[in-house]
Design a protein around this motif. Structure first.
Motif, PDB file in Angstrom:
ATOM      1  N   PRO A 169      -4.171  27.095  11.729  1.00 60.86           N
ATOM      2  CA  PRO A 169      -3.920  28.487  12.414  1.00 60.86           C
ATOM      3  C   PRO A 169      -2.851  29.021  12.720  1.00 60.86           C
ATOM      4  O   PRO A 169      -2.577  30.260  12.535  1.00 60.86           O
ATOM      5  CB  PRO A 169      -4.791  27.982  13.841  1.00 60.86           C
ATOM      6  CG  PRO A 169      -5.441  26.759  13.446  1.00 60.86           C
ATOM      7  CD  PRO A 169      -4.846  25.915  12.469  1.00 60.86           C
ATOM      8  N   ASP A 170      -1.513  28.211  12.667  1.00 57.70           N
ATOM      9  CA  ASP A 170      -0.250  28.767  12.898  1.00 57.70           C
ATOM     10  C   ASP A 170       0.282  29.310  11.457  1.00 57.70           C
ATOM     11  O   ASP A 170       1.008  30.456  11.429  1.00 57.70           O
ATOM     12  CB  ASP A 170       0.586  27.779  13.439  1.00 57.70           C
ATOM     13  CG  ASP A 170       0.578  27.436  15.000  1.00 57.70           C
ATOM     14  OD1 ASP A 170       0.067  28.258  15.637  1.00 57.70           O
ATOM     15  OD2 ASP A 170       0.864  26.150  15.356  1.00 57.70           O
ATOM     16  N   ALA A 189       0.226  38.291  -0.672  1.00 53.68           N
ATOM     17  CA  ALA A 189      -1.226  38.537  -0.406  1.00 53.68           C
ATOM     18  C   ALA A 189      -2.253  37.416  -0.886  1.00 53.68           C
ATOM     19  O   ALA A 189      -3.000  36.959  -0.239  1.00 53.68           O
ATOM     20  CB  ALA A 189      -1.614  39.695  -1.155  1.00 53.68           C
ATOM     21  N   ASP A 190      -1.889  36.571  -2.038  1.00 56.15           N
ATOM     22  CA  ASP A 190      -2.773  35.519  -2.383  1.00 56.15           C
ATOM     23  C   ASP A 190      -2.783  34.475  -1.360  1.00 56.15           C
ATOM     24  O   ASP A 190      -3.595  33.584  -1.109  1.00 56.15           O
ATOM     25  CB  ASP A 190      -2.301  35.011  -3.779  1.00 56.15           C
ATOM     26  CG  ASP A 190      -2.766  36.031  -4.945  1.00 56.15           C
ATOM     27  OD1 ASP A 190      -3.641  36.828  -4.626  1.00 56.15           O
ATOM     28  OD2 ASP A 190      -2.261  35.909  -6.161  1.00 56.15           O
ATOM     29  N   SER A 191      -1.628  34.008  -0.698  1.00 58.59           N
ATOM     30  CA  SER A 191      -1.228  32.987   0.086  1.00 58.59           C
ATOM     31  C   SER A 191      -2.055  33.081   1.298  1.00 58.59           C
ATOM     32  O   SER A 191      -2.916  32.431   1.727  1.00 58.59           O
ATOM     33  CB  SER A 191       0.275  32.750   0.539  1.00 58.59           C
ATOM     34  OG  SER A 191       0.917  32.410  -0.729  1.00 58.59           O
ATOM     35  N   PHE A 192      -2.178  34.544   1.765  1.00 61.27           N
ATOM     36  CA  PHE A 192      -2.943  34.813   2.773  1.00 61.27           C
ATOM     37  C   PHE A 192      -4.384  34.674   2.635  1.00 61.27           C
ATOM     38  O   PHE A 192      -5.139  34.211   3.519  1.00 61.27           O
ATOM     39  CB  PHE A 192      -2.468  36.230   3.381  1.00 61.27           C
ATOM     40  CG  PHE A 192      -3.488  36.777   4.510  1.00 61.27           C
ATOM     41  CD1 PHE A 192      -3.220  36.191   5.748  1.00 61.27           C
ATOM     42  CD2 PHE A 192      -4.079  37.733   4.508  1.00 61.27           C
ATOM     43  CE1 PHE A 192      -4.034  36.662   6.753  1.00 61.27           C
ATOM     44  CE2 PHE A 192      -4.829  38.372   5.383  1.00 61.27           C
ATOM     45  CZ  PHE A 192      -4.813  37.706   6.721  1.00 61.27           C
ATOM     46  N   ARG A 196      -7.257  32.256   4.332  1.00 60.83           N
ATOM     47  CA  ARG A 196      -8.741  32.883   4.840  1.00 60.83           C
ATOM     48  C   ARG A 196      -9.875  32.272   4.669  1.00 60.83           C
ATOM     49  O   ARG A 196     -10.623  32.208   5.158  1.00 60.83           O
ATOM     50  CB  ARG A 196      -8.780  34.300   4.492  1.00 60.83           C
ATOM     51  CG  ARG A 196      -7.747  35.161   4.956  1.00 60.83           C
ATOM     52  CD  ARG A 196      -8.013  36.627   4.760  1.00 60.83           C
ATOM     53  NE  ARG A 196      -9.026  36.988   5.101  1.00 60.83           N
ATOM     54  CZ  ARG A 196      -9.469  38.481   4.779  1.00 60.83           C
ATOM     55  NH1 ARG A 196      -8.810  39.129   4.086  1.00 60.83           N
ATOM     56  NH2 ARG A 196     -10.702  38.829   5.095  1.00 60.83           N
ATOM     57  N   GLN A 197      -9.438  31.008   3.570  1.00 50.18           N
ATOM     58  CA  GLN A 197     -10.709  30.269   2.941  1.00 50.18           C
ATOM     59  C   GLN A 197     -10.695  28.986   3.973  1.00 50.18           C
ATOM     60  O   GLN A 197     -11.604  28.383   3.542  1.00 50.18           O
ATOM     61  CB  GLN A 197     -10.435  30.205   1.399  1.00 50.18           C
ATOM     62  CG  GLN A 197     -10.367  31.377   0.727  1.00 50.18           C
ATOM     63  CD  GLN A 197     -11.692  32.090   0.913  1.00 50.18           C
ATOM     64  OE1 GLN A 197     -12.940  31.428   0.788  1.00 50.18           O
ATOM     65  NE2 GLN A 197     -11.579  33.585   1.196  1.00 50.18           N
ATOM     66  N   ILE A 201     -10.678  28.850   9.786  1.00 50.30           N
ATOM     67  CA  ILE A 201     -10.352  30.151   9.845  1.00 50.30           C
ATOM     68  C   ILE A 201     -11.663  31.107   9.430  1.00 50.30           C
ATOM     69  O   ILE A 201     -12.043  32.155  10.175  1.00 50.30           O
ATOM     70  CB  ILE A 201      -9.348  30.904   8.800  1.00 50.30           C
ATOM     71  CG1 ILE A 201      -8.027  29.810   9.158  1.00 50.30           C
ATOM     72  CG2 ILE A 201      -9.103  32.114   8.702  1.00 50.30           C
ATOM     73  CD1 ILE A 201      -7.311  30.056  10.308  1.00 50.30           C
ATOM     74  N   ARG A 202     -12.272  30.598   8.485  1.00 48.89           N
ATOM     75  CA  ARG A 202     -13.798  31.318   8.045  1.00 48.89           C
ATOM     76  C   ARG A 202     -14.447  31.087   9.220  1.00 48.89           C
ATOM     77  O   ARG A 202     -15.447  32.087   9.248  1.00 48.89           O
ATOM     78  CB  ARG A 202     -14.236  30.672   6.928  1.00 48.89           C
ATOM     79  CG  ARG A 202     -13.529  31.026   5.615  1.00 48.89           C
ATOM     80  CD  ARG A 202     -14.320  30.367   4.398  1.00 48.89           C
ATOM     81  NE  ARG A 202     -14.245  29.100   4.126  1.00 48.89           N
ATOM     82  CZ  ARG A 202     -15.321  28.277   4.403  1.00 48.89           C
ATOM     83  NH1 ARG A 202     -16.438  28.948   4.693  1.00 48.89           N
ATOM     84  NH2 ARG A 202     -15.300  27.182   4.410  1.00 48.89           N
TER      85      ARG A 202
END
Length: 280
Positions: A169-170, A189-192, A196-197, A201-202
């Motif tokens: 989460p952090d 952007a790809d790391s983010f 999200r996967q 987080i999902r």
């Protein structure tokens, strides 16, 4: 819930006696509260008290101070930046940033990080640089250099599936903030997207996220970072919080101490917004 006047009295009596200078448990968080309260009441005495706390912090910390976010330079620096961006202190009052930036740059570039957490580790260090670049430090090269170093390390940890579940989460929160900076948006952007996967987080179980926060703070942070509508849950938690008896409370700080309770009271009366919770 204690009357605000009693909380203020307790903080005045104990604020300068608090040895910890940091954001979560110490003088930085207490000072943030008194700047807000001074603006609300128009009473310069509370502003002077907050300035006294900042002066004590200045005299107390050294170049060897911990880089931690909860108790050390990272959180103190973010607190100062918050005060500066909200007009509580003037730019000339924040010249201590030179020392903060040097200390945090040394940590990011040369010191081993203890873990990936916000409180103690690498995402807390990163949070410092993100806040500085979003604010008064946006043109300082060494801040960008240090943040790039941290972002690269965290991106590598993601690619290698080497982010412990407890820190996910952090790390997600770090990249969620990082991509708001134009120089970092495309590159990370790809790391983010990978963050999200993660299952946590999902399909977030709110009670298990950010365990250092209290229930109300957690709901606000999750609503912001996960773009969830938690208005009903927040309203319910406000009702519970207002009925709580915190007579056994001993901490003074912003996280779960008297300063935090006082900030929540101001927020409950719509006298300040909830954006301060993103400091936590």
């Amino acid at each position: 819930m204690k009357p605000i006047e009693k909380i203020v009295q307790t903080l005045i009596l104990n604020g300068t006696l608090t040895e910890q200078p940091g954001l979560f448990y110490g003088k930085t968080g207490i000072a943030i509260y008194f700047f807000h309260y001074a603006r609300l009441t128009g009473n310069v005495i509370f502003q002077d008290y907050a300035m006294d706390l900042l002066e004590e912090i200045r005299e107390q910390i050294t170049v060897a101070e911990s880089a931690r976010y909860d108790t050390g330079i990272a959180g103190i620096g973010v607190g100062y930046e918050y005060l500066l961006q909200n007009g509580f202190i003037e730019a000339e009052s924040s010249d201590l940033f030179d020392d903060f930036d040097a200390r945090m740059h040394r940590a990011a570039m040369y010191e081993p990080y203890p873990d990936l957490s916000l409180q103690e580790g690498l995402t807390g260090w990163g949070h410092y640089f993100i806040n500085r670049i979003q604010g008064s430090g946006r043109k300082i090269f060494k801040l960008h250099e240090a943040l790039k170093h941290i972002a690269k390390e965290l991106a590598l940890r993601i690619e290698r599936n080497a982010v412990p579940v407890i820190d996910q989460p952090d790390v997600y929160r770090f990249f969620r903030d990082l991509i708001t900076l134009s120089d970092f948006t495309k590159k990370y952007a790809d790391s983010f997207k990978q963050c999200r996967q993660w299952k946590c987080i999902r399909k977030p179980e709110l009670s298990k996220l950010f365990p250092y926060l209290n229930d109300l703070q957690r709901l606000y942070v999750c609503q912001d970072y996960f773009k969830m509508d938690l208005s009903e849950e927040i309203e319910k938690e406000w009702g519970i919080w207002k009925e709580m008896d915190n007579n056994q409370q001993a901490e003074m700080g912003l996280l779960n101490g008297y300063a935090g309770e006082a900030m929540l009271q101001l927020a409950s009366l719509n006298q300040i917004d909830s954006s301060w919770m993103n400091l936590l």
